[in-house]
Motif scaffolding. Sequence first.
Motif, PDB file in Angstrom:
ATOM      1  N   PRO A 162      17.687  -8.605  -4.707  1.00 42.60           N
ATOM      2  CA  PRO A 162      16.300  -8.400  -4.299  1.00 42.60           C
ATOM      3  C   PRO A 162      16.087  -7.048  -3.612  1.00 42.60           C
ATOM      4  CG  PRO A 162      17.425  -9.707  -2.648  1.00 42.60           C
ATOM      5  CD  PRO A 162      18.424  -9.479  -3.758  1.00 42.60           C
ATOM      6  N   VAL A 163      14.824  -6.636  -3.608  1.00 40.50           N
ATOM      7  CA  VAL A 163      14.404  -5.466  -2.843  1.00 40.50           C
ATOM      8  C   VAL A 163      13.159  -5.879  -2.058  1.00 40.50           C
ATOM      9  CG1 VAL A 163      13.600  -3.084  -2.894  1.00 40.50           C
ATOM     10  CG2 VAL A 163      15.248  -3.870  -4.603  1.00 40.50           C
ATOM     11  N   LEU A 164      13.192  -5.680  -0.752  1.00 37.61           N
ATOM     12  CA  LEU A 164      12.068  -6.041   0.113  1.00 37.61           C
ATOM     13  C   LEU A 164      11.463  -4.782   0.715  1.00 37.61           C
ATOM     14  CD1 LEU A 164      10.503  -8.473   1.394  1.00 37.61           C
ATOM     15  CD2 LEU A 164      12.065  -8.246   3.359  1.00 37.61           C
ATOM     16  N   ILE A 165      10.172  -4.604   0.489  1.00 37.31           N
ATOM     17  CA  ILE A 165       9.461  -3.447   1.021  1.00 37.31           C
ATOM     18  C   ILE A 165       8.686  -3.874   2.255  1.00 37.31           C
ATOM     19  CG2 ILE A 165       7.790  -1.620   0.540  1.00 37.31           C
ATOM     20  CD1 ILE A 165       8.273  -2.125  -2.445  1.00 37.31           C
ATOM     21  N   LEU A 166       9.005  -3.250   3.398  1.00 36.41           N
ATOM     22  CA  LEU A 166       8.300  -3.500   4.651  1.00 36.41           C
ATOM     23  C   LEU A 166       7.505  -2.263   5.036  1.00 36.41           C
ATOM     24  CD1 LEU A 166      11.288  -5.162   6.553  1.00 36.41           C
ATOM     25  CD2 LEU A 166       9.424  -6.331   5.355  1.00 36.41           C
ATOM     26  N   GLU A 167       6.734  -2.388   6.082  1.00 41.00           N
ATOM     27  CA  GLU A 167       5.921  -1.255   6.538  1.00 41.00           C
ATOM     28  C   GLU A 167       6.781  -0.039   6.847  1.00 41.00           C
ATOM     29  OE1 GLU A 167       2.765  -0.785   6.809  1.00 41.00           O
ATOM     30  OE2 GLU A 167       1.743  -2.721   6.919  1.00 41.00           O
ATOM     31  N   ASP A 168       7.950  -0.293   7.451  1.00 38.16           N
ATOM     32  CA  ASP A 168       8.735   0.815   7.985  1.00 38.16           C
ATOM     33  C   ASP A 168      10.077   1.040   7.305  1.00 38.16           C
ATOM     34  OD1 ASP A 168       9.670  -1.597   8.900  1.00 38.16           O
ATOM     35  OD2 ASP A 168      10.213  -0.868  10.891  1.00 38.16           O
ATOM     36  N   LYS A 169      10.432   0.175   6.326  1.00 35.18           N
ATOM     37  CA  LYS A 169      11.744   0.345   5.691  1.00 35.18           C
ATOM     38  C   LYS A 169      11.835  -0.448   4.398  1.00 35.18           C
ATOM     39  CE  LYS A 169      13.915  -3.231   8.585  1.00 35.18           C
ATOM     40  NZ  LYS A 169      15.033  -3.518   9.508  1.00 35.18           N
ATOM     41  N   ILE A 170      12.875  -0.129   3.640  1.00 37.27           N
ATOM     42  CA  ILE A 170      13.219  -0.839   2.413  1.00 37.27           C
ATOM     43  C   ILE A 170      14.549  -1.551   2.652  1.00 37.27           C
ATOM     44  CG2 ILE A 170      13.709  -0.640  -0.051  1.00 37.27           C
ATOM     45  CD1 ILE A 170      10.921   0.332   0.658  1.00 37.27           C
ATOM     46  N   ILE A 171      14.617  -2.834   2.307  1.00 33.17           N
ATOM     47  CA  ILE A 171      15.869  -3.577   2.415  1.00 33.17           C
ATOM     48  C   ILE A 171      16.270  -4.012   1.013  1.00 33.17           C
ATOM     49  CG2 ILE A 171      17.108  -5.457   3.540  1.00 33.17           C
ATOM     50  CD1 ILE A 171      14.901  -5.662   5.592  1.00 33.17           C
TER      51      ILE A 171
END
Length: 219
Positions: free
Chosen positions: A53-62
């Motif tokens: 998976p790839v999770l896009i947040l306001e301040d970072k990518i995980i």
Amino acid sequence: MKFPILYSFKRCPYAMRARMAIKLTNIRCEIREIRLNNKPEHMLKISPKGTVPVLILEDKIIDESMEIIEWALDQDNIFEGNLNENEVVLSEELISIFDDKFKYHLDRYKYAARYNNANSNKHRSQCMKILIELNQIISHEKWIFGKSINKLDISILPFIRQYRIANPEWFDMQESIHSVKRLLDNFQKSELLNEIMTNYDEWEEGSKPEYFPIFNSLS
């Protein structure tokens, strides 16, 4: 950005465990279901390794599943207090074993033709050794350490599921892992698995947003 964005693929074990953590912690995401043979340019741009998976947040990518699990638990540590200190340590050790040794042998058992000189039966046996050791610690309740699901369950069960899929009839005959089989059966029949395996249309640029979990109100 109203919701985190999650690139996922339904059957990928890494993506499955990330979705379980997100579901259990009641986090709402925009989900983008992909196909591994048709990876979106946007996903490859933000995570060039091209895995889910790839999770896009306001301040970072995980883009590591265990990091997504840890992030979700930082929002709501639903497992806190479920385990004693020894069980916490054992959980981390077993997750590491499954992510390293078990996954290595699983790939070469299930997809032997992709690897030079891979002996499928040998790698199957190496996975089995790990499952026999796991079998010794599984409780008589629904999950590994008791009635409550924990981080260890969601982290390793998708890989055990893949191991069975490689040869279900053979797996089901293995009496040395009777507790593992019961655990996997509980997982296969669980509402949690059913809920994270929802079908989504393949995401393309300009697609109408879809959300995970689907039953959450978007009001």
